[in-house]
Motif scaffolding. Structure first.
Motif, PDB file in Angstrom:
ATOM      1  N   CYS A 244     -14.040  -4.281   9.817  1.00 48.45           N
ATOM      2  CA  CYS A 244     -13.256  -4.253   8.581  1.00 48.45           C
ATOM      3  C   CYS A 244     -13.852  -3.216   7.634  1.00 48.45           C
ATOM      4  CB  CYS A 244     -13.266  -5.623   7.890  1.00 48.45           C
ATOM      5  SG  CYS A 244     -12.332  -6.896   8.753  1.00 48.45           S
ATOM      6  N   ALA A 245     -12.978  -2.482   6.947  1.00 47.77           N
ATOM      7  CA  ALA A 245     -13.444  -1.562   5.908  1.00 47.77           C
ATOM      8  C   ALA A 245     -14.016  -2.359   4.742  1.00 47.77           C
ATOM      9  CB  ALA A 245     -12.299  -0.682   5.443  1.00 47.77           C
ATOM     10  N   ALA A 246     -15.030  -1.829   4.090  1.00 43.70           N
ATOM     11  CA  ALA A 246     -15.685  -2.536   2.988  1.00 43.70           C
ATOM     12  C   ALA A 246     -16.128  -1.545   1.923  1.00 43.70           C
ATOM     13  CB  ALA A 246     -16.886  -3.338   3.487  1.00 43.70           C
ATOM     14  N   SER A 247     -16.218  -2.036   0.692  1.00 45.94           N
ATOM     15  CA  SER A 247     -16.772  -1.264  -0.419  1.00 45.94           C
ATOM     16  C   SER A 247     -17.764  -2.152  -1.153  1.00 45.94           C
ATOM     17  CB  SER A 247     -15.668  -0.783  -1.360  1.00 45.94           C
ATOM     18  OG  SER A 247     -14.975  -1.888  -1.909  1.00 45.94           O
TER      19      SER A 247
ATOM     20  N   PRO B  10     -13.540   2.636  -0.486  1.00 44.95           N
ATOM     21  CA  PRO B  10     -13.116   1.756   0.597  1.00 44.95           C
ATOM     22  C   PRO B  10     -12.929   2.543   1.885  1.00 44.95           C
ATOM     23  CG  PRO B  10     -11.866   1.310  -1.406  1.00 44.95           C
ATOM     24  CD  PRO B  10     -12.688   2.529  -1.665  1.00 44.95           C
ATOM     25  N   GLY B  11     -13.462   1.982   2.980  1.00 41.35           N
ATOM     26  CA  GLY B  11     -13.365   2.652   4.253  1.00 41.35           C
ATOM     27  C   GLY B  11     -14.592   3.487   4.573  1.00 41.35           C
TER      28      GLY B  11
ATOM     29  N   ARG C 248       0.821  -1.207   0.000  1.00 46.22           N
ATOM     30  CA  ARG C 248       0.000   0.000   0.000  1.00 46.22           C
ATOM     31  C   ARG C 248       0.857   1.261   0.000  1.00 46.22           C
ATOM     32  NH1 ARG C 248      -5.173  -1.416   0.570  1.00 46.22           N
ATOM     33  NH2 ARG C 248      -5.652  -3.464   1.448  1.00 46.22           N
ATOM     34  N   SER C 249       0.271   2.349  -0.492  1.00 45.46           N
ATOM     35  CA  SER C 249       0.996   3.607  -0.612  1.00 45.46           C
ATOM     36  C   SER C 249       1.260   4.255   0.736  1.00 45.46           C
ATOM     37  CB  SER C 249       0.206   4.588  -1.492  1.00 45.46           C
ATOM     38  OG  SER C 249      -1.072   4.832  -0.927  1.00 45.46           O
ATOM     39  N   GLU C 250       0.517   3.868   1.765  1.00 44.37           N
ATOM     40  CA  GLU C 250       0.706   4.394   3.112  1.00 44.37           C
ATOM     41  C   GLU C 250       0.411   3.280   4.110  1.00 44.37           C
ATOM     42  OE1 GLU C 250      -2.042   7.520   3.824  1.00 44.37           O
ATOM     43  OE2 GLU C 250      -3.719   6.497   2.879  1.00 44.37           O
ATOM     44  N   PRO C 251       0.933   3.382   5.354  1.00 45.02           N
ATOM     45  CA  PRO C 251       0.734   2.317   6.337  1.00 45.02           C
ATOM     46  C   PRO C 251      -0.677   2.318   6.915  1.00 45.02           C
ATOM     47  CG  PRO C 251       2.009   4.112   7.303  1.00 45.02           C
ATOM     48  CD  PRO C 251       1.842   4.445   5.851  1.00 45.02           C
ATOM     49  N   SER C 252      -1.629   1.878   6.102  1.00 39.67           N
ATOM     50  CA  SER C 252      -3.036   1.851   6.505  1.00 39.67           C
ATOM     51  C   SER C 252      -3.746   0.771   5.698  1.00 39.67           C
ATOM     52  CB  SER C 252      -3.680   3.217   6.251  1.00 39.67           C
ATOM     53  OG  SER C 252      -5.089   3.137   6.373  1.00 39.67           O
ATOM     54  N   PRO C 253      -4.683   0.029   6.308  1.00 40.11           N
ATOM     55  CA  PRO C 253      -5.403  -1.013   5.564  1.00 40.11           C
ATOM     56  C   PRO C 253      -6.292  -0.466   4.458  1.00 40.11           C
ATOM     57  CG  PRO C 253      -6.318  -0.746   7.772  1.00 40.11           C
ATOM     58  CD  PRO C 253      -5.053   0.048   7.731  1.00 40.11           C
ATOM     59  N   ILE C 254      -6.539   0.848   4.422  1.00 37.22           N
ATOM     60  CA  ILE C 254      -7.346   1.421   3.347  1.00 37.22           C
ATOM     61  C   ILE C 254      -6.493   2.284   2.426  1.00 37.22           C
ATOM     62  CG2 ILE C 254      -9.484   1.341   4.665  1.00 37.22           C
ATOM     63  CD1 ILE C 254      -9.139   4.303   5.299  1.00 37.22           C
ATOM     64  N   GLY C 255      -5.149   2.181   2.548  1.00 35.18           N
ATOM     65  CA  GLY C 255      -4.278   2.902   1.627  1.00 35.18           C
ATOM     66  C   GLY C 255      -4.366   2.327   0.223  1.00 35.18           C
ATOM     67  N   LYS C 256      -3.989   3.113  -0.765  1.00 38.24           N
ATOM     68  CA  LYS C 256      -4.043   2.674  -2.154  1.00 38.24           C
ATOM     69  C   LYS C 256      -3.121   1.482  -2.373  1.00 38.24           C
ATOM     70  CE  LYS C 256      -2.985   4.163  -6.878  1.00 38.24           C
ATOM     71  NZ  LYS C 256      -2.415   5.239  -7.714  1.00 38.24           N
ATOM     72  N   THR C 257      -3.627   0.448  -3.054  1.00 33.22           N
ATOM     73  CA  THR C 257      -2.832  -0.745  -3.331  1.00 33.22           C
ATOM     74  C   THR C 257      -1.926  -0.491  -4.530  1.00 33.22           C
ATOM     75  OG1 THR C 257      -4.567  -2.190  -2.468  1.00 33.22           O
ATOM     76  CG2 THR C 257      -2.910  -3.204  -3.893  1.00 33.22           C
TER      77      THR C 257
END
Length: 287
Positions: free
Chosen positions: A208-211, A190-191, A59-68
């Motif tokens: 969990c984040a979901a879309s 997402p998120g 991911r682009s940032e340390p977050s589970p919803i960061g850009k893959t």
């Protein structure tokens, strides 16, 4: 001892000292090169601990919803640039050659973990802060020039009538009203929503984040993002859970408008009809 013999002995002694220094130098050079190479060698980690057929998101940032940025398979080797504690979880910044990518992954999926940390801010910004200088800010944008739009930009140009200015203002108002009335996109960011989920056996449910991507009034794909990386896609058809992108067994039970879903032996999800189909879709399914 004669003077000539003393000179010869002195010369031999000096030569032995020179040869000894040269020998020490030859021994020291490989050791120095090895030390320099050890300092330059990158820290290599191996991707491990993934579920079967799962991929690790970079991911682009340390977050589970960061850009893959990329997805790595188990066994892939990466350069580990360091690991930071972000919100109570260890995230590592890694660099991959195949596929070519740089980004963040959870430390639990890397072995070994680099004990070094990644600086919180770029080197340039840190240097400016240490020197007591604030980072340069871009100049503020100039205010919009409304005089040209309303007909008073050039005194030499013919003046527009008050009627023309009123028509222009009315058209602008209509444009803003139409833009505000546009419906939102079908797919949620997402998120934007969260659902109860659990990934491992015995693990309590968390969020969990979901879309959601709607495919009709009773069809949808719900993509669930695990807090520590990875996703699971759950498909709905005919108003009911229909399957997932995993190879394990898929089963569910219903309590009113709530679907309690199990995938494999450990994964659990709770998804309401309002999440899967929206408020209008859930009302239609309940009728």
């Amino acid at each position: 001892m004669p003077l000539g013999i003393q000179s010869i002995c002195h010369g031999l002694t000096g030569r032995r000292i020179t040869l000894r220094k040269a020998l020490y130098a030859l021994i020291a050079v490989p050791l120095l090169l090895t030390a320099l190479h050890a300092e330059e060698a990158p820290f290599i980690s191996i991707v491990t601990g993934l579920a079967p057929d799962d991929l690790l998101n970079v991911r682009s940032e340390p977050s589970p919803i960061g850009k893959t940025e990329a997805r790595l398979a188990a066994g892939a080797s990466v350069r580990n640039l360091g690991c930071n504690d972000i919100g109570g979880r260890q995230w590592c910044k890694i660099e991959s050659d195949n596929p070519k990518a740089i980004g963040w992954t959870p430390a639990r999926y890397l072995l070994p973990v680099n004990p070094a940390t990644v600086p919180d801010q770029p080197a340039d910004a840190a240097a400016a802060t240490d020197a007591g200088e604030a980072p340069a800010q871009p100049p503020p944008a100039p205010p919009p020039d409304l005089t040209a739009r309303l007909g008073a930009a050039d005194p030499a140009a013919p003046e527009k009538s008050m009627k023309s200015a009123a028509v222009t203002a009315m058209l602008d108002a209509y444009g803003l009203a139409l833009a505000a009335a546009e419906p939102p996109p079908a797919a949620l960011v997402p998120g934007a929503i969260e659902i109860p989920c659990a990934r491992n056996v015995g693990q309590p449910m968390t969020l969990c984040a979901a879309s959601v991507v709607h495919k009709g009034s009773d069809k949808a794909d719900v993509t669930v993002t695990w807090p520590d990386g990875g996703t699971r896609v759950i498909s709905f058809d005919g108003g009911l859970p229909a399957g997932s992108d995993a190879d394990g067994d898929f089963r569910f039970t219903r309590e009113g408008s709530l679907s309690m879903i199990r995938v494999g032996i450990s994964e659990r999800f709770e998804i309401t009809d309002a999440v899967a189909f929206g408020l209008q879709g859930s009302r239609a399914i309940g009728q």
